[in-house]
Design an enzyme around this catalytic site. Structure first.
Site, PDB file in Angstrom:
ATOM      1  N   ASP A   1       1.045  -0.870  -0.093  1.00  0.00           N
ATOM      2  CA  ASP A   1      -0.236  -0.167   0.203  1.00  0.00           C
ATOM      3  C   ASP A   1       1.199   1.353  -0.048  1.00  0.00           C
ATOM      4  O   ASP A   1       1.385   1.751   1.037  1.00  0.00           O
ATOM      5  CB  ASP A   1      -0.796  -0.385   1.164  1.00  0.00           C
ATOM      6  CG  ASP A   1      -2.040   1.595   0.920  1.00  0.00           C
ATOM      7  OD1 ASP A   1      -1.879   1.433  -0.003  1.00  0.00           O
ATOM      8  OD2 ASP A   1      -2.046   1.677   2.028  1.00  0.00           O
TER       9      ASP A   1
ATOM     10  N   GLU B   1      -1.436  -1.683  -4.622  1.00  0.00           N
ATOM     11  CA  GLU B   1      -2.433  -0.980  -4.881  1.00  0.00           C
ATOM     12  C   GLU B   1      -2.390   0.916  -6.196  1.00  0.00           C
ATOM     13  O   GLU B   1      -1.022   0.633  -6.014  1.00  0.00           O
ATOM     14  CB  GLU B   1      -2.965   0.378  -4.009  1.00  0.00           C
ATOM     15  CG  GLU B   1      -4.393   0.825  -4.283  1.00  0.00           C
ATOM     16  CD  GLU B   1      -4.690   1.167  -2.341  1.00  0.00           C
ATOM     17  OE1 GLU B   1      -5.794   1.808  -2.696  1.00  0.00           O
ATOM     18  OE2 GLU B   1      -4.038   0.991  -1.733  1.00  0.00           O
TER      19      GLU B   1
ATOM     20  N   ASP C   1      -2.089   1.152   7.737  1.00  0.00           N
ATOM     21  CA  ASP C   1      -1.532   0.882   6.358  1.00  0.00           C
ATOM     22  C   ASP C   1      -1.241  -0.970   6.027  1.00  0.00           C
ATOM     23  O   ASP C   1      -1.056  -1.002   4.949  1.00  0.00           O
ATOM     24  CB  ASP C   1      -0.890   1.150   6.378  1.00  0.00           C
ATOM     25  CG  ASP C   1      -1.067   3.311   6.512  1.00  0.00           C
ATOM     26  OD1 ASP C   1      -1.356   3.866   4.780  1.00  0.00           O
ATOM     27  OD2 ASP C   1      -0.866   4.191   7.321  1.00  0.00           O
TER      28      ASP C   1
END
Length: 168
Positions: free
Chosen positions: A8, A70, A142
């Site tokens: 991420d 992502e 996160d």
């Protein structure tokens, strides 16, 4: 065993999560580790170097077979999207330098794969990551997002639909 690294990306905080699955027919998931690379308040080049170095070390230590990350999404602030894109670039180069393939997923696809709908909030993602991996506590947001990216990759790539359509 297939080991996956989910990322991420963020210019100040990059989440990572590593999971394993038995094989391509098994949906059983095993948690390995997760956490965040904190880049501090340095210049953007210094922060990008911290992301690259942190992920490079992590890849060398845990030897994942695949990486999923992502994708950038454009919200309201173009400057933030550009910084996010640079952080993604540093992460992707760390993986590619180690000869790892990189899969990319939109935030909506990740939430859909993990929670069941594409507009889930962070607490829902954390709860489902905790449940799917059998963790005793929810990971930091996160890190949970990074684990969700890895779970999304397993659910997408190893699904019977994907196998039938793309791996003939």
């Amino acid at each position: 065993m297939i080991r996956l690294l989910g990322i991420d990306p963020g210019s100040r905080l990059t989440g990572f999560g590593i999971i394993e699955t038995q094989n391509q027919q098994s949906q059983s998931l095993h948690y390995i580790t997760s956490g965040c690379i904190r880049t501090g308040n340095g210049t953007m080049p210094e922060r990008l170097q911290a992301i690259f170095s942190g992920l490079d070390s992590l890849i060398q230590l845990h030897k994942p077979d695949m990486v999923a990350i992502e994708q950038v999404f454009m919200h309201r602030n173009a400057d933030s999207a550009l910084k996010l894109g640079q952080a993604r670039g540093a992460a992707i180069v760390a993986a590619v330098n180690q000869q790892l393939a990189v899969a990319e997923y939109s935030p909506t696809a990740i939430k859909q794969a993990v929670v069941g709908h594409g507009h889930a909030d962070k607490t829902q993602v954390q709860h489902m990551v905790k449940t799917l991996l059998g963790l005793s506590a929810s990971p930091q947001a996160d890190a949970a997002d990074a684990l969700a990216v890895a779970i999304c990759h397993v659910h997408t790539t190893f699904s019977p639909y994907y196998q039938k359509k793309y791996l003939k």
